[in-house]
Structure formats: structure tokens, C-alpha cells
Scaffold this motif. Structure first.
Motif, PDB file in Angstrom:
ATOM      1  N   TYR A 158     -18.879   6.100  39.336  1.00 21.66           N
ATOM      2  CA  TYR A 158     -17.863   5.907  40.356  1.00 21.66           C
ATOM      3  C   TYR A 158     -16.475   5.860  39.734  1.00 21.66           C
ATOM      4  CZ  TYR A 158     -22.165   4.521  42.670  1.00 21.66           C
ATOM      5  OH  TYR A 158     -23.436   4.493  43.149  1.00 21.66           O
ATOM      6  N   TYR A 180     -16.849   7.747  44.967  1.00 21.91           N
ATOM      7  CA  TYR A 180     -17.176   6.363  45.322  1.00 21.91           C
ATOM      8  C   TYR A 180     -18.339   6.361  46.312  1.00 21.91           C
ATOM      9  CZ  TYR A 180     -12.519   5.382  43.416  1.00 21.91           C
ATOM     10  OH  TYR A 180     -11.418   5.290  42.596  1.00 21.91           O
ATOM     11  N   ARG A 184     -17.343   2.071  49.758  1.00 21.70           N
ATOM     12  CA  ARG A 184     -16.096   1.926  49.007  1.00 21.70           C
ATOM     13  C   ARG A 184     -15.000   2.825  49.586  1.00 21.70           C
ATOM     14  NH1 ARG A 184     -12.314  -0.925  46.483  1.00 21.70           N
ATOM     15  NH2 ARG A 184     -11.516   0.018  44.569  1.00 21.70           N
TER      16      ARG A 184
END
Length: 222
Positions: A158, A180, A184
Motif C-alpha cells: 500500500y 490503497y 483507505r
């Protein structure tokens, strides 16, 4: 540590990419597709019924041409001078406007606002969302929509991730992609001025193949 973007190097990378696919701009017609698979997934309805739309990282301009056919005031911005010139030459007569600029600079200096901003495997994938999302929110009209699509994050990887230009030989041209989890992405949008955000991965049409992250967010209504 935040990714250190070298915009001139990235522009050269995208110019090289554009030179390799430029025939697609002239030989292919308008198409609007959120996923990497033909005839799969949602379409224009994700944008609602905008009177104006901005595509960030517009590439060939084929999606913009589709919107222009629907009577939408269609504007695109792309980092590559090669791609922007070719796309403007091809689709300018259809009413599409193309600007060559780095997206953060373009949005920071823009006086115009839009009903919709979108990215299809485009600038959202390659730009720091902490810098990009507040700027997009500021350029959307009340109740405006941001929609973007790109490959989902590889599990466990990520944030910004480096990507060299095709292969691992030659000059070290590289850019960064931002990945992400859907949760997120939604959180980043909500903290950047959007009132709502929905993010999910659409499965590929073939089991076990790479899906598509599709994210939709809206600014507060007036």
C-alpha cells in the motif's frame, strides 16, 4: 517518506508511452469504459448527468469524445505533450478541449469548475491523493462527483510504489503509482472535503483475473 516525483522525467516517460500508442488515437473511435475489459462494468451512469466534466490523465481522449457526443462540455488534462497534441488534433473538432499540464499545477491554477471529474487508470493512480483530492474537491460544483478506476492494490502493498518504464534496461525513467484498500481510499476522500465516498473492487469477467477498483465520491450540495 513521501514519493519524490520528478515531473520532467515522468513527462518523458509518458511521452515515450504516447509515441508507442499514438496510432490508437487516430484509428479508434470514442469509447467510455471504466475497466480494462471490453463490455464489462458500469458506464456513463456513474457520472450522473453532468453538463461539464474534466478527465485527469486523459490519454487518447476517447472517453472525452464519448461525453462530447452526449453534449457534455468535455475537458481533459494530460502530462504528455505528445499525447495531448495528438488527442487535441483528433478530438478538438468534436468540441473536446485538451490541456497539457501536470494535474496538480492545472487544478491549482484553474478558474473553471466542473460537475464531474474522473480518471480511468489515469492521474489519480499516479498522483499523491493527499495533494490531489482537496484540489479536486475545490474545483467541483456543489453536489459534484469524482469517479476513478484503476487496478486494486496487491494485498500487503500500500501507498506509493515505484514503476520503471517498460523493462529494466536503458535510462532510469520511472513514476509512482498509489495503491490503497477501498476503505483507505474512502477515508482519504472524506478527509479531503467530500461528503460521501464509496469504493469497491469489481470482479473481472473471468474468475481469478485482476479486478477493477472503482471509487465514487461527492461534494456537499449547495
Amino acid at each position: 517518506m513521501p514519493a519524490q516525483h520528478d515531473i520532467e522525467s515522468e513527462r518523458e516517460l509518458w511521452d515515450t508511452y504516447a509515441a508507442g500508442i499514438k496510432d490508437d488515437v487516430f484509428d479508434a473511435g470514442p469509447v467510455f469504459r471504466w475497466t480494462q475489459y471490453a463490455d464489462h462494468g458500469p458506464g456513463l451512469e456513474l457520472l450522473g448527468s453532468p453538463a461539464s466534466a474534466l478527465e485527469i490523465g486523459c490519454g487518447t481522449g476517447r472517453a472525452l469524445a464519448t461525453l462530447a457526443e452526449q453534449g457534455v462540455k468535455a475537458t481533459g488534462v494530460d502530462l504528455s505533450p505528445v499525447m495531448a497534441e495528438k488527442a487535441a488534433e483528433r478530438w478538438g473538432p468534436s468540441g473536446v478541449r485538451i490541456h497539457c499540464a501536470e494535474v496538480l499545477d492545472y487544478l491549482s491554477g484553474a478558474d473553471e469548475t466542473w460537475d464531474a471529474v474522473y480518471s480511468m487508470f489515469g492521474a489519480v493512480w499516479f498522483t499523491d491523493p493527499l495533494k490531489l483530492f482537496p484540489l479536486i474537491a475545490s474545483r467541483l460544483n456543489p453536489g459534484g462527483v469524482l469517479v476513478f478506476s484503476q487496478p486494486p492494490a496487491i494485498p500487503g502493498t500500500y501507498g506509493p510504489q515505484g514503476m520503471y518504464k517498460g523493462g529494466f534496461a536503458g535510462r532510469a525513467l520511472y513514476t509512482y503509482r498509489y495503491s490503497y484498500t477501498p476503505r483507505r481510499w474512502a477515508g482519504l476522500l472524506l478527509r479531503s472535503g467530500f461528503e460521501s465516498a464509496d469504493a469497491a473492487v469489481l470482479d473481472a469477467p473471468t474468475e481469478g483475473h485482476i479486478g477493477t477498483l472503482i471509487v465514487t465520491a461527492r461534494t456537499p450540495s449547495a
